[in-house]
Design an enzyme around this catalytic site. Structure first.
Site, PDB file in Angstrom:
ATOM      1  N   ASP A 109      -2.069  -5.385  36.396  1.00  6.47           N
ATOM      2  CA  ASP A 109      -1.864  -4.978  35.004  1.00  6.47           C
ATOM      3  C   ASP A 109      -3.213  -4.845  34.304  1.00  6.47           C
ATOM      4  O   ASP A 109      -4.199  -5.448  34.735  1.00  6.47           O
ATOM      5  CB  ASP A 109      -1.026  -6.021  34.261  1.00  6.47           C
TER       6      ASP A 109
HETATM    7  N1  URA Z   1       2.017  -9.793  38.710  1.00 10.87           N
HETATM    8  C1  URA Z   1       1.940  -9.467  37.394  1.00 10.87           C
HETATM    9  O1  URA Z   1       2.808  -9.806  36.608  1.00 10.87           O
HETATM   10  N2  URA Z   1       0.862  -8.759  36.996  1.00 10.87           N
HETATM   11  C2  URA Z   1      -0.154  -8.403  37.810  1.00 10.87           C
HETATM   12  O2  URA Z   1      -1.116  -7.769  37.375  1.00 10.87           O
HETATM   13  C3  URA Z   1      -0.047  -8.758  39.173  1.00 10.87           C
HETATM   14  C4  URA Z   1       1.048  -9.455  39.595  1.00 10.87           C
END
Ligand code: URA
Length: 244
Positions: A109
């Site tokens: 993310d």
């Molecule tokens: N899980 C998440 O919620 N976000 C990420 O960036 C990676 C794994």
């Protein structure tokens, strides 16, 4: 392999642009300008410079990036800058064509930091990302509320996420401080860590990926920096992805 082909394969532009770079004296090999686009070289291990930028030939690109916060993993980001702006142009343009350049193995993310692998080798990307291969990914989670033993137990036993009746469980989960957890997952569903932590009644305030299989994020690779994977890195990550 011809010098112009070597440049083209590495992402320095179209065949025509690459021939032009050579003809204009912008390419040196072993410190000597080479102005003949069709000059033959052994590509493997070849080091050269293009407009003063030192480069080493890599048939396929395998690299790691320390993803900083505030960057999207998409080539066409919607809000934040793309991680691809952190990579040199030839790496973004390798291979030409529609699906040019390297792709991330398991996106993070925009607000997540840490280890990201990128490659232009489709088989490698598939092997690393496929849940069938169980490559463990370790996330350091900072939670909003104090973590308790019950939450850890639930994460290990499995929680149900809204779009899937099958519970997802952490392969390992260790509380490392009042607000912190180290969570190991072998699959990569959308926002999986955030949704798992929400499912046990807590909330993610900070998320960092510290390890993929046998590869840990090196302490000296600063946020925003990247490096090529070594032959040793590739051998050890391949072993982590050996089909179970
Ligand atoms: N899980 C998440 O919620 N976000 C990420 O960036 C990676 C794994």
């Amino acid at each position: 392999m011809q010098l112009q082909e070597i440049l083209f394969s590495q992402g320095f532009g179209t065949r025509r642009v690459c021939a032009g770079l050579v003809q204009q004296g912008f390419v040196t090999v072993a410190g000597v300008p080479c102005t003949e686009p069709a000059m033959e070289f052994i590509a493997v291990g070849l080091r050269f410079t293009v407009q003063g930028v030192a480069w080493e030939y890599h048939e396929k690109a395998y690299l790691m990036l320390h993803k900083p916060a505030g960057h999207e993993c998409s080539q066409k980001p919607s809000t934040y800058p793309s991680i691809y702006t952190l990579l040199p142009a030839p790496i973004r343009q390798r291979g030409g064509g529609a699906a040019a350049g390297v792709q991330a193995v398991g996106r993070l993310d925009q607000d997540t930091t840490g280890l990201l692998l990128l490659s232009d080798d489709g088989k490698f990307i598939h092997r690393m990302s496929s849940p069938r291969h169980h490559v463990p990914k370790v996330y350091e989670v900072t939670a909003k509320h104090p973590v308790d033993a019950q939450q850890v137990q639930k994460l290990l036993a499995g929680v149900v996420l809204d779009d899937d009746p099958k519970p997802v469980r952490a392969a390992a989960c260790e509380q490392t401080s009042e607000l912190q957890l180290s969570l190991t997952l072998t699959e990569g569903k959308y926002h999986q860590v955030k949704r798992m932590i929400a499912a046990v009644g807590n909330r993610v305030e900070g998320l960092h990926r510290s390890r993929i299989g046998s590869l840990a994020l090196p302490a000296d690779l600063k946020p925003g920096e990247w490096r090529w994977l070594t032959v040793q890195d590739l051998a050890s990550i391949a072993a982590s992805a050996a089909q179970k």
